[in-house]
Design a protein around this motif. Structure first.
Motif, PDB file in Angstrom:
ATOM      1  N   VAL A 364       0.690  -1.185   0.110  1.00 11.97           N
ATOM      2  CA  VAL A 364       0.076  -0.025   0.189  1.00 11.97           C
ATOM      3  C   VAL A 364       0.869   1.338  -0.036  1.00 11.97           C
ATOM      4  CG1 VAL A 364      -1.633   1.469   1.379  1.00 11.97           C
ATOM      5  CG2 VAL A 364      -2.059  -1.065   1.059  1.00 11.97           C
ATOM      6  N   ARG A 365       1.741   1.294   0.465  1.00  8.56           N
ATOM      7  CA  ARG A 365       2.809   2.598   1.059  1.00  8.56           C
ATOM      8  C   ARG A 365       3.123   3.093  -0.207  1.00  8.56           C
ATOM      9  NH1 ARG A 365       7.101   1.748   5.484  1.00  8.56           N
ATOM     10  NH2 ARG A 365       5.125   0.731   6.367  1.00  8.56           N
ATOM     11  N   TYR A 366       3.545   2.085  -1.319  1.00  9.14           N
ATOM     12  CA  TYR A 366       4.021   2.361  -2.413  1.00  9.14           C
ATOM     13  C   TYR A 366       3.222   3.284  -3.467  1.00  9.14           C
ATOM     14  CZ  TYR A 366       8.318  -0.083  -1.340  1.00  9.14           C
ATOM     15  OH  TYR A 366       9.420  -0.586  -0.571  1.00  9.14           O
ATOM     16  N   ALA A 367       2.105   3.385  -3.192  1.00  8.51           N
ATOM     17  CA  ALA A 367       1.187   4.336  -3.839  1.00  8.51           C
ATOM     18  C   ALA A 367       1.807   5.846  -3.492  1.00  8.51           C
ATOM     19  CB  ALA A 367      -0.313   4.329  -3.327  1.00  8.51           C
ATOM     20  N   TRP A 368       2.184   6.013  -2.319  1.00  7.86           N
ATOM     21  CA  TRP A 368       2.727   7.435  -1.941  1.00  7.86           C
ATOM     22  C   TRP A 368       3.877   7.653  -2.279  1.00  7.86           C
ATOM     23  CZ3 TRP A 368      -1.568   5.371   0.828  1.00  7.86           C
ATOM     24  CH2 TRP A 368      -2.631   6.027   0.846  1.00  7.86           C
ATOM     25  N   VAL A 369       4.775   6.424  -2.149  1.00  7.65           N
ATOM     26  CA  VAL A 369       6.204   6.325  -2.711  1.00  7.65           C
ATOM     27  C   VAL A 369       6.166   7.212  -4.283  1.00  7.65           C
ATOM     28  CG1 VAL A 369       8.102   5.149  -3.504  1.00  7.65           C
ATOM     29  CG2 VAL A 369       7.096   4.850  -1.290  1.00  7.65           C
ATOM     30  N   LEU A 370       5.303   6.496  -5.128  1.00 10.29           N
ATOM     31  CA  LEU A 370       5.139   6.886  -6.384  1.00 10.29           C
ATOM     32  C   LEU A 370       4.696   8.405  -6.349  1.00 10.29           C
ATOM     33  CD1 LEU A 370       4.624   6.477  -9.271  1.00 10.29           C
ATOM     34  CD2 LEU A 370       2.380   5.642  -9.081  1.00 10.29           C
ATOM     35  N   ALA A 371       3.739   8.902  -5.766  1.00 10.41           N
ATOM     36  CA  ALA A 371       3.231  10.110  -5.921  1.00 10.41           C
ATOM     37  C   ALA A 371       4.313  11.172  -5.374  1.00 10.41           C
ATOM     38  CB  ALA A 371       2.258  10.339  -4.557  1.00 10.41           C
TER      39      ALA A 371
END
Length: 402
Positions: A364-371
């Motif tokens: 899940v956290r990689y959505a914010w890593v991408l952003a």
């Protein structure tokens, strides 16, 4: 905080009527997606077809947005806005009245309706530099960005209410009728097209408009920003699913929107006595987004960070709008904002797809890593964009835009 800018805007002729008519015109269009999705689902029996129909509508909008915006700059926004608004209302009414047995036609009908989405947003933002000047221009773009955040929340909610208390057909018909009337009102508020003479110079070609030392990096930054927003939205859905409560996604979206509204209103009221670099706002937003990476396991912690990041969403969007408006020739204002809208829609689709793959593969956290990564790219692209200067003369801005 100084409310003088808002008081001045209130007194400026045409501002209140233009903003109010634009909000009313955009509301039913924003509310359309929910009843459209449910209509497709009811007709075909599955949400997969709803996704196809919604995608067709979005593709039609993205393709035609630039065409209508460019035409508005050349022939006048009034005729284009009213003409497309009436056509959109009629085509959406056709979509609503199609028999369920014709569900295979829905993607084509939805794409046609998408083609006729009136360039209300582009026309609105093209009007601001013509009727608002100086420090008030920053304030009106902040107010515009804040109002947009409210529409993103209220529009889909209105569509959901119509589906819940009536039906998808009734919802689409209500949107079609309301939009036709509201867009007509907004169209009547449009400024006449900019006359061309030796002082204004020739209209820029598409190549000249897009391939520019300042506009090109701003368009890239906008694409990255919207792509990041889509990634975070999907991340919030993934967090809700991980915690077994879908309501969490709506709560997180509401918290972020509340932060954005708060930040937009405060940002528009700031006196702006110093040079304002757009890249600094983008960098600050990126830092706060990165902070979300470390709290995705806690709904409360993520809500706090999303509120903090939200406080910089509207001010950052407003800063980009203001720089694009100032650094673009007046004769191409509607078109450049049309390119932004199309780029934003493409960025949103790409962001959702890439974020979905990242969440599935890494968590899940990689959505914010991408952003956050996209935020860094946007920040770098804005480094050479001139800042807003409080004492910046009109002559200087015109020279930079040329």
């Amino acid at each position: 905080m100084d409310l003088t800018a808002y008081r001045d805007l209130w007194k400026t002729h045409g501002v209140v009527a233009l903003l109010a008519s634009a909000l009313v015109a955009r509301m039913p269009v924003m509310a359309t997606m929910v009843p459209l999705a449910f209509l497709a689902k009811d007709a075909a029996g599955n949400f997969g077809w709803a996704g196809v129909v919604a995608g067709a509508y979005s593709v039609g909008t993205a393709v035609a947005s630039v065409v209508w915006s460019r035409l508005a700059d050349r022939r006048g926004a009034r005729k284009v806005v009213i003409g497309t608004g009436m056509a959109w209302g009629a085509s959406m009414a056709v979509v609503a009245l199609l028999p369920y047995s014709w569900f295979r036609v829905l993607p084509v009908a939805a794409a046609v309706a998408g083609v006729f989405v009136a360039p209300v947003t582009s026309a609105l933002r093209a009007n601001w530099p013509r009727i608002v000047h100086g420090s008030r221009l920053r304030a009106i773009y902040s107010l515009d960005a804040t109002a947009q955040e409210l529409l993103f929340v209220i529009g889909p909610m209105t569509g959901a209410l119509m589906v819940s208390f009536a039906s998808p057909r009734v919802g689409l018909l209500a949107c079609a009728v309301t939009a036709a009337a509201a867009i007509w009102w907004f169209g009547l508020k449009q400024q006449p097209p900019v006359p061309h003479d030796e002082s204004t110079g020739p209209r820029p070609t598409v190549r000249q408009l897009l391939l520019h030392q300042h506009r090109t990096p701003m368009l890239l930054a906008w694409f990255c920003l919207v792509m990041g927003f889509a990634a975070m939205s999907l991340g919030m859905v993934a967090v809700a699913d991980e915690h077994g409560n879908r309501l969490i996604a709506g709560v997180l979206e509401m918290v972020a929107a509340t932060g954005s509204v708060t930040g937009g209103l405060v940002g528009g009221a700031l006196p702006g006595r110093h040079n304002s670099y757009t890249w600094r706002r983008m960098l600050a937003l990126t830092v706060l987004i990165m902070g979300c990476v470390f709290v995705t396991s806690s709904v409360v912690g993520l809500a706090v960070m999303m509120f903090a990041a939200g406080c910089l969403i509207a001010p950052t969007i407003a800063a980009v709008y203001e720089r694009v408006g100032v650094l673009t020739p007046t004769a191409a204002h509607t078109e450049i904002f049309g390119w932004m809208q199309s780029g934003g829609m493409i960025g949103s689709a790409v962001g959702s797809a890439v974020a979905g793959a990242a969440v599935e593969a890494f968590g899940v956290r990689y959505a914010w890593v991408l952003a956050a990564g996209l935020g860094v790219l946007a920040t770098v692209s804005l480094l050479r964009v001139p800042p807003h200067r409080p004492a910046e003369s009109t002559e200087f801005e015109a020279a930079v835009a040329a």
